[in-house]
Design an enzyme around this catalytic site. Structure first.
Site, PDB file in Angstrom:
ATOM      1  N   MET A  94      47.662  16.624  38.171  1.00  0.00           N
ATOM      2  CA  MET A  94      47.733  18.038  38.584  1.00  0.00           C
ATOM      3  C   MET A  94      48.012  18.866  37.338  1.00  0.00           C
ATOM      4  SD  MET A  94      47.014  18.199  41.709  1.00  0.00           S
ATOM      5  CE  MET A  94      47.757  19.614  42.504  1.00  0.00           C
ATOM      6  N   ASP A 137      62.287  15.306  51.387  1.00  0.00           N
ATOM      7  CA  ASP A 137      62.736  15.615  50.025  1.00  0.00           C
ATOM      8  C   ASP A 137      61.873  16.709  49.405  1.00  0.00           C
ATOM      9  OD1 ASP A 137      63.118  13.759  46.901  1.00  0.00           O
ATOM     10  OD2 ASP A 137      64.254  15.447  47.753  1.00  0.00           O
ATOM     11  N   THR A 177      64.201   8.058  83.413  1.00  0.00           N
ATOM     12  CA  THR A 177      65.208   8.847  84.149  1.00  0.00           C
ATOM     13  C   THR A 177      66.584   8.400  83.674  1.00  0.00           C
ATOM     14  OG1 THR A 177      63.689   8.574  85.963  1.00  0.00           O
ATOM     15  CG2 THR A 177      65.840   9.581  86.477  1.00  0.00           C
TER      16      THR A 177
END
Ligand SMILES: C/C(=N\NC(=N)NO)c1ccc(NC(=O)Nc2ccc(/C(C)=N/N/C(N)=N/O)cc2)cc1
Length: 321
Positions: A94, A137, A177
């Site tokens: 990136m 995180d 239930t």
């Protein structure tokens, strides 16, 4: 070069360190065959001698998650390697680095850009939650930017703390239930445990930091409270000098995410429908950068458009004659 697995160093040339994390570091590497730049996250197992088992299980689970996820705003992994003391995760690089560094260098991110990033984070976390994954995180260090430009794709990374919501016996019990069920089963920590709402809270903190350039909960707050007490009491301040130029809608999103009661807090879905995010221009930009039409389609579409307009023009000429 620590003892890299042979097949790893045959395939990749590791160069410099580009990021550092708690349990490992990120290095820039080149795939030898293609000269393509990649990021390599090293996760040291030896850093956790006590809980070696946990570290290994964590890393195994993270790798399982990394292989499974597929979304434009979640990091993509390309390769994995491991030695007896480390894991090596090869990821797309990136180019813009971590949001943490971007906020630090810009001090405050312009509201329209913060909205574009925040929208992408919401879409990424919406995808995770729809796939039964809680990140747990989320922070600016784990939000990566695809380029140096303000307008760019962001991708969430680091699934070391992530949890996969499995169908549990307890969940099945809670579906039946509860006639004979003891009260503590409902209130027990495990039942109330982590929910996806923790990610919504974290995104609220990330948005606050992007818009204001300082964190809502921090050690030297004027409250004299510990960071933990500031968080559990939901005490933070909109410092006027930092927030004056920021819209009331943006402040409202932050207020509704930083609610101590997880049931009152905005869900990711609700945040996506908040007025601040009802911004068609921003969404158009986001969809365009998240799902770029590759050049082929785009060229084809443009050609078709040009063709249509020439046909139209020639028809008009005919009409004129
Ligand atoms: C372009 C650039 N820097 N450019 C330069 N020239 N710098 O000098 C750059 C690019 C990327 C990053 N960060 C980055 O990629 N982080 C990152 C963090 C965590 C993880 C994962 C999977 N974590 N998983 C675990 N278990 N964690 O503990 C993966 C990637 C920093 C700088």
């Amino acid at each position: 070069q620590s003892n890299l697995p042979k097949e790893f160093s045959e395939k990749y040339l590791i160069t410099k360190k580009i990021g550092a994390g708690v349990c490992g570091e990120v290095k820039l590497a080149f795939e030898r065959a293609t000269c393509k730049k990649v990021a390599v996250k090293t996760i040291n197992k030896k850093d956790f001698p006590a809980s070696l088992g946990t570290a290994t299980r964590n890393a195994e689970r993270e790798i399982q998650i990394l292989k499974k996820i597929d979304h434009p705003c979640l990091i993509k992994t390309e390769d994995f390697f491991q030695t007896d003391d480390s894991y090596y995760i090869v990821l797309e690089l990136m180019e813009g680095g971590e949001l943490f560094d971007r906020v630090k260098s810009k001090n405050q991110i312009e509201e329209s850009i913060a909205k574009l990033y925040f929208y992408q984070m919401l879409k990424a976390v919406e995808y995770l939650h729809n796939n039964g994954i809680i990140h747990r995180d989320l922070k600016p260090e784990n939000v990566l930017l695809s380029s140096q430009d303000d307008i760019c794709v962001i991708k969430i990374t680091d699934f070391n703390q992530s949890k996969i919501l499995e169908e549990s016996a307890l969940m099945r019990t809670l579906c039946g239930t509860p006639t004979y069920l003891a009260p503590e089963v409902f209130t027990d920590a495990v039942t109330v445990g982590y929910s996806s709402a923790v990610d919504a809270w974290s995104l609220g903190v990330v948005l606050f930091v992007c818009l204001a350039g300082y964190p809502p909960f921090h050690p030297n707050a004027q409250t004299g409270l510990s960071v933990r007490d500031q968080i559990t009491q939901g005490i933070y301040t909109f410092i006027p000098s930092k927030w004056d130029g920021i819209s009331d809608d943006a402040k409202d999103v932050v207020k509704r995410l930083l609610l101590v009661d997880p049931n009152a807090r905005l869900t990711i879905e609700e945040a996506l429908h908040h007025p601040w995010l009802m911004d068609e221009a921003m969404k158009e930009t986001a969809e365009c950068i998240m799902y770029p039409r590759d050049s082929g389609d785009a060229a084809e579409a443009d050609a078709a458009e040009a063709d249509a307009s020439t046909t139209k023009r020639s028809r008009e000429d005919d009409d004129d004659e």
